[in-house]
Each structure stands twice: as structure tokens, then as C-alpha cells.
Motif scaffolding. Structure first.
Motif, short mmCIF file in Angstrom:
data_model
loop_
_atom_site.label_atom_id
_atom_site.label_comp_id
_atom_site.label_asym_id
_atom_site.label_seq_id
_atom_site.Cartn_x
_atom_site.Cartn_y
_atom_site.Cartn_z
N THR A 191 -12.13 -15.24 42.41
CA THR A 191 -12.64 -14.66 41.17
C THR A 191 -14.07 -14.15 41.36
N TYR A 192 -14.61 -13.51 40.32
CA TYR A 192 -15.97 -12.99 40.34
C TYR A 192 -16.76 -13.57 39.17
N ILE A 193 -16.77 -14.89 39.11
CA ILE A 193 -17.52 -15.60 38.07
C ILE A 193 -18.99 -15.65 38.46
N CYS A 194 -19.86 -15.52 37.47
CA CYS A 194 -21.30 -15.56 37.73
C CYS A 194 -21.77 -17.01 37.85
N SER A 195 -22.56 -17.28 38.87
CA SER A 195 -23.09 -18.64 39.07
C SER A 195 -24.45 -18.82 38.41
N CYS A 196 -24.86 -17.86 37.59
CA CYS A 196 -26.22 -17.87 37.04
C CYS A 196 -26.30 -18.38 35.60
N MET A 197 -25.16 -18.59 34.96
CA MET A 197 -25.12 -19.16 33.62
C MET A 197 -23.93 -20.11 33.58
N ILE A 198 -24.24 -21.40 33.61
CA ILE A 198 -23.20 -22.43 33.67
C ILE A 198 -23.56 -23.54 32.68
N PHE A 199 -22.58 -24.06 31.98
CA PHE A 199 -22.78 -25.27 31.17
C PHE A 199 -21.74 -26.29 31.58
#
Length: 314
Positions: A191-199
Motif C-alpha cells: 500500500t501507499y499509506i503515509c507514515s507521517c500522521m498516525i494515531f
């Protein structure tokens, strides 16, 4: 009528950090995550970023946007050099911590890790270890890169009791009622999930993802040939633990990637009023990011730092 809120620093600090009536600056070197997390957290939740000295203006810009929404008190800055540690804690005691060893202070970190070199990779690859430690302490944690701006309160969007919440880094427009499941893999098999905004909540599932992220980073170290960064490893970690972890894709309209928000003004107008956190990615370079923020009216430091940032003008 325009109403400006004045945000004053919270001058409390953990026991033992102050010596006598003056701040014992050298003692911040011994300040630990184990001390900092409970001091900063509110309702067992905190907001974390990782910053090196060149990016203090971005930290300040991000903090101004958070302060406007009254969430600044639960921000913890993970300093990646001692200059940042002392700069933040001298103005905002207890809100910065350095987890040794500090990366090379001479490295000119650049956002956009595909073109930054091993300095940026070393800088970002520490992230899952920090986040895992916070989870192990029993706290929920939101991670943000500081090239972001909050437009609205994100916490109402963290509905349910899922383990890990994240955003898609793809620019293709999704329907407003899109699925919140992990998207299907792309051409590279992930996938191409962003690692810069995670909760994340302090669950076994979230901890498993962080452990797997660390494993993936260790298995795929940076090299001049591969130009690796930590985001592919995060995606592999999500893909390989998806069957065991409760994952939640946040709505695109609220958490758009910069490649969509800054480059598709038709979509921006169609989703006006729905944007929550804007990420200034899909562009590299300190000056270019500042210019883009300024062009879109999202660079607050010049006019509002003194009144609205816990750090003042830094």
C-alpha cells in the motif's frame, strides 16, 4: 471582528528538573521519555513530533495551528539534537526530550526522504522505536510530521476503538464515503499509506505494527542504491499484520496528502470546510515548503508566533 488568543507556556516541570530557582539546563540531558510522557499527556493521550534544529520554524508553525485548537499542552517534541532540546525546554519546560544517541547534528535533514540521503533515513527510522516505547508505557499517541497544519480538531475523527489510524498518501480522489479499510496494494505489492500522521491506542495490535515496522527497517537498511526511507517499511508492516490488527483509514477529505490539496484546487473547493490536517508533502526542500505554505496562507510564524505559540518567536 477578529479575536486572537494568547497562549502562555505551561511553566510546570517534572520534579528534579529544576535546580534551585534557575533552570539547570544540563539536567535536560538526563530527562527521559519515561518522565516526559506522563508529564505531557492529557487523558492518557499525547501528540508527538520529532524535530532537529533546522526545522524549529516548522515546529512553531505546526504548534500555532494546534494551539488554536487548544491541544498544545499534550505535545511532546522528540528532539533529534541537543540544540533543539534546550531551545524548546528553555521556553516550554518539559515539552522536549532527547532519546540518545542524538543523530549527527551536522546532517541537513530534508523533508521528502526519497531524495535526502542516509541522514534523513537515520532520523526517521528511530520513530517506531519511540512510538513503541510510548505505547508500552500505556498511552495513546498521535504522531505528526511538523510540515503539517491543523485546520480543525482531528480527535473527533478517531472514532471507534481501532488499534491504528492512518492516512492514504495517494493523490487519486476517493468518494466522500470511501472505505476505512486498508487499501489494496499498489504496483510494488504494498500500500501507499503515509507514515507521517498516525494515531495509535496502547493495544497489542498497535504494538505489533510498531515491532514489525522496526523489523522491516532493519531488514531494508538505507543505501545509495536503494534510497530507502521509513514509509515503505511502515506499509509492509501494515500489510503483513493486517489480519491481526484493527486498522482504520482516515477520511481523505479531512486528511489529504499534499499532492492532492496543493495541486487539485477543484477538489479543494468541492471539499471546502472538511479539511482537518494538511500535509505539505509531495515537495522537497526547506524553502520550497515555506513558500508553498505562504502561497496558501498557511505559514503563521511571521505574524502569530509571539501571541500563539508556546515557544514564542524561536
Amino acid at each position: 471582528m477578529v479575536v486572537l488568543g494568547v497562549v502562555l507556556p505551561d511553566l510546570r516541570a517534572p520534579d528534579g528538573i529544576f535546580g534551585g530557582s534557575k533552570v539547570a539546563v544540563s539536567k535536560w540531558r538526563d530527562y527521559t521519555l519515561e518522565e516526559a510522557v506522563p508529564f505531557v499527556a492529557k487523558n492518557e493521550t499525547l501528540i508527538v513530533c520529532a524535530v532537529s534544529q533546522p526545522y524549529l520554524p516548522f515546529l512553531n508553525n505546526w504548534l500555532i495551528s494546534i494551539s488554536r485548537l487548544k491541544h498544545q499542552d499534550k505535545v511532546l517534541v522528540i528532539a533529534e539534537d541537543y540544540a533543539t532540546l534546550f531551545a524548546v525546554n528553555s521556553r516550554w519546560p518539559g515539552h522536549a526530550v532527547l532519546v540518545p544517541p542524538a543523530p549527527d547534528a551536522q546532517v541537513a535533514h530534508k523533508f521528502g526522504s526519497q531524495s535526502c540521503g542516509d541522514g534523513f533515513f537515520i532520523f526517521t527510522s528511530r520513530r517506531p522505536s519511540h512510538l513503541l516505547y510510548i505505547l508500552e508505557l500505556g498511552y495513546s499517541v498521535m504522531y505528526n510530521d511538523v510540515d503539517m497544519v491543523w485546520m480543525a480538531d482531528p480527535f473527533p475523527y478517531l472514532e471507534g476503538d481501532h488499534d491504528v489510524y492512518f492516512t492514504d498518501d495517494m493523490t487519486a480522489v476517493k468518494p466522500l464515503n470511501h472505505s476505512h479499510d486498508l487499501p489494496p496494494p499498489g504496483k510494488k505489492g504494498r500500500t501507499y499509506i503515509c507514515s507521517c500522521m498516525i494515531f495509535m491506542r496502547p493495544t497489542d495490535g498497535a504494538k505489533l505494527v510498531m515491532k514489525k515496522w522496526i523489523e522491516e527497517l532493519q531488514a531494508q537498511p538505507w543505501s545509495n542504491v536503494k534510497k530507502s526511507n521509513d514509509q515503505p517499511a511502515f506499509n509492509w508492516a501494515l500489510n503483513r499484520t493486517a489480519a491481526q490488527v484493527d486498522l482504520y483509514l482516515l477520511p481523505q477529505a479531512a486528511f489529504p496528502t499534499g499532492g492532492l490539496y496543493f495541486k487539485n484546487q477543484t477538489w479543494v473547493q468541492e471539499t471546502k470546510g472538511l479539511h482537518v490536517i494538511i500535509h505539505n508533502n509531495y515537495i522537497t526542500g526547506f524553502e520550497k515548503k515555506i513558500k508553498r505554505f505562504r502561497d496558501f496562507g498557511l505559514w503563521f510564524v511571521d505574524d502569530y508566533a509571539v501571541l500563539e505559540s508556546p515557544l514564542g518567536r524561536i
